[in-house]
Design a protein around this motif. Sequence first.
Motif, short mmCIF file in Angstrom:
data_model
loop_
_atom_site.label_atom_id
_atom_site.label_comp_id
_atom_site.label_asym_id
_atom_site.label_seq_id
_atom_site.Cartn_x
_atom_site.Cartn_y
_atom_site.Cartn_z
N LYS A 177 -6.26 1.97 -4.37
CA LYS A 177 -5.96 2.56 -3.27
C LYS A 177 -5.55 1.74 -1.88
CE LYS A 177 -8.96 3.92 -0.48
NZ LYS A 177 -9.24 3.99 0.78
N TYR A 205 0.91 -1.26 -0.04
CA TYR A 205 -0.15 0.07 -0.03
C TYR A 205 1.02 1.27 0.07
CZ TYR A 205 -4.01 -2.93 1.62
OH TYR A 205 -4.86 -3.81 1.45
N GLU A 208 -15.04 -8.01 5.73
CA GLU A 208 -14.78 -7.80 7.12
C GLU A 208 -16.03 -6.70 7.68
OE1 GLU A 208 -10.88 -6.37 8.19
OE2 GLU A 208 -11.31 -6.73 10.14
N ALA A 256 2.39 -4.92 2.70
CA ALA A 256 1.42 -5.62 3.70
C ALA A 256 1.37 -7.21 3.65
CB ALA A 256 -0.26 -4.96 3.26
N PRO A 305 -3.10 -12.08 13.78
CA PRO A 305 -3.68 -10.64 14.71
C PRO A 305 -4.10 -9.55 13.89
CG PRO A 305 -1.32 -10.73 14.82
CD PRO A 305 -1.78 -12.17 13.92
N ASN A 306 -4.56 -8.35 14.30
CA ASN A 306 -4.58 -7.33 13.39
C ASN A 306 -3.49 -6.76 12.70
OD1 ASN A 306 -7.41 -6.82 13.67
ND2 ASN A 306 -7.23 -5.74 15.45
N GLY A 307 -3.68 -6.54 11.46
CA GLY A 307 -2.73 -6.18 10.66
C GLY A 307 -1.88 -7.04 10.12
N ALA A 308 -2.37 -8.29 10.13
CA ALA A 308 -1.24 -9.42 9.69
C ALA A 308 -1.33 -9.49 8.08
CB ALA A 308 -1.61 -10.63 10.27
N GLY A 309 -2.40 -9.11 7.55
CA GLY A 309 -2.55 -9.15 5.97
C GLY A 309 -3.58 -9.90 5.56
N LYS A 310 -4.58 -10.15 6.65
CA LYS A 310 -5.64 -11.29 6.04
C LYS A 310 -6.69 -10.47 4.99
CE LYS A 310 -6.88 -11.19 10.36
NZ LYS A 310 -5.97 -10.71 11.26
N THR A 311 -7.05 -9.36 5.47
CA THR A 311 -8.14 -8.52 4.56
C THR A 311 -7.26 -8.34 3.39
OG1 THR A 311 -8.88 -7.80 6.47
CG2 THR A 311 -9.31 -6.57 4.34
N THR A 312 -6.17 -7.91 3.34
CA THR A 312 -5.33 -7.62 1.88
C THR A 312 -5.45 -8.71 1.16
OG1 THR A 312 -3.79 -6.33 2.85
CG2 THR A 312 -3.27 -7.14 0.96
#
Lengths: 327, 238
Positions: free
Chosen positions: B238, A27, A97, A32, A51-58
């Motif tokens: 983005k 990003y 999410e 990420a 955990p949060n920010g690990a890259g799952k959503t990405t």
Amino acid sequence: MATEYREYGASTNPPAMIQVRDLTHYYGPRPAIEGVSFDVQKGEVLGFLGPNGAGKTTTMRILTGFMPPTQGKVTIAGFDVVEQSLEVRKRVGYLPETVPLYTEMTVTGYLKYMGSLRGVAPKRLPVRIGEVIELCRLGDYRKTIIGKLSKGFRQRVGIAQAILHEPEVLVLDEPTIGIDPIQVVETRRLIQDLGREQTVVLSSHILPEVSMLCQRVLIIHQGHIVAEDTPQRLAQSLQGVERIELEVRGPIAPVTAALRRINGVTEVTATPGRNRHTFVVQARHGQDLRDEISKAIIDGGWGLLSMQMSTMSLEDIFLRLTTKEEL
Amino acid sequence: MRRIQAVAWKEIQVYFSSPMAYIVGLIFLGLTGFFFVRDLGDPFPEASLESFFQGATLILILLAPTLTMRLLAEERKLGTVELLLTAPVRDWEVVAGKYLSVLVILLAMMAMTGYYVLLLFVFADPDPGPVYAGYLGLFLYGAAALAIGLLTSALTSNQIVSAVVAMGILLVLYFTDFAAGAVKNTLGSRIIAEISTKAHFDDFALGVIDTKHVVYFICLTAIFLFLTVRALEAHRWK
Ligand SMILES: Nc1ncnc2c1ncn2[C@@H]1O[C@H](COP(=O)(O)OP(=O)(O)O)[C@@H](O)[C@H]1O
Ligand SMILES: [Mg+2]
């Protein structure tokens, strides 16, 4: 501990439903996710734990064709997510999410819209909407405005739209986040039902959830896959490890070094405290190193405040894998 | 095609299930009515609708962005854009569907003003040619205004920002004509005059259909719709 990552050959057979190869996404200046590779077989339920920010959503946004990766290749049912995005999107159901919904529409109105957008045949649509409403237990809320539903029910509407077009692959991003415990149980039961027939990829930061729902777990941390196995084997493979936790009054670096010198110690991690630090020492199976450890601490002239021995659970692995501090 | 239709139909339903379409429709009808009465009060009643058509374009500067502001900005605000862009719909189909929905609203609003025209034909004997020309011009102008509004809606998640920016663009495009008049006769002033929407609309209001002006408005619309598709695509990066 750097988990050996096994190479997936082209020989995988039958061809996996989802093939992810060397996925990297930026990003900003920092990736990420980086070098993420895995396969998901048809009918498998894969858990993405981190955990949060690990890259799952990405990762999930790339799988669903929402955004193209900076680097790497993903194929779903043989179609490339970038080159043949439309074909992929026809075959994937996605619950983001945040469970985005048009809050001013009714449940049925919304499902009708999503169904026609997803290309469900007009004749089939009313039948199919009836089926998913039944499956997601939304029967009493057909005409309710979505904005008036509780979070748990919105989640179900989100799942309903994801399965509406009978997709081959279901991608669920943190499907139980932010809903009350009773609804969590319901949602998990629904996912279990769906997982019996479908290929499912779900992400979570809740370990028991993943072990309950998934046949295989990928643990992702800071954009890298750090472990991959069945929930049972992940636990077993580390049950052979003895873990000793101790509190020491003394400087971190020298204590760590002294502990590492002990024969049989495989790893030492430290958590700094106020004037005492917590150290976790791992040793090969069957070795009780408590004598050696206390000797090393005392020889160093530090204070040994407590010492405990335990065998690792999966939760510990997860904690260790994802909150590991580099010294 | 079914998917464009699905997107458009959903948006049309939303317009008519909220007060927005009715409010905008009433304002449009009321204000154009005012300009219509001015036409009638003309000391030399030529039974023309010039002031009505000119007034309608000015009103559209305010109303078109109010119609379009929701279309894409809200998708971003609610996060529903993530589902929209992962549905098997091409980006241009999304834009086409959204655009079609406001075009329908525009046509509905224009149809309502048919009442005035009817009055004119009952009580006077106007030449129908200029009325057709005026309506064609008004539709082309409105179509361009809506495309501009759709672009600003794609660029932000804030509906108010979208509307205000679109109004700004529309005002500037409208009034560059006057700016050109002030600079006088240089190459620059001619170019500025050429991009003005007003300069291209005036002939329609006078009852003249010139292909040049038709092409101008179609190009303007196409450019902004194209930019909207690109803006939506860019959202993925983005
Ligand atoms: N749209 C974005 N713009 C910039 N950075 C982002 C964006 N989305 C995620 N990130 C960053 O990428 C990393 C991975 O995020 P994400 O995939 O959302 O993790 P997870 O879903 O596991 O919590 C985080 O460091 C996050 O801050
Ligand atoms: Mg996430």
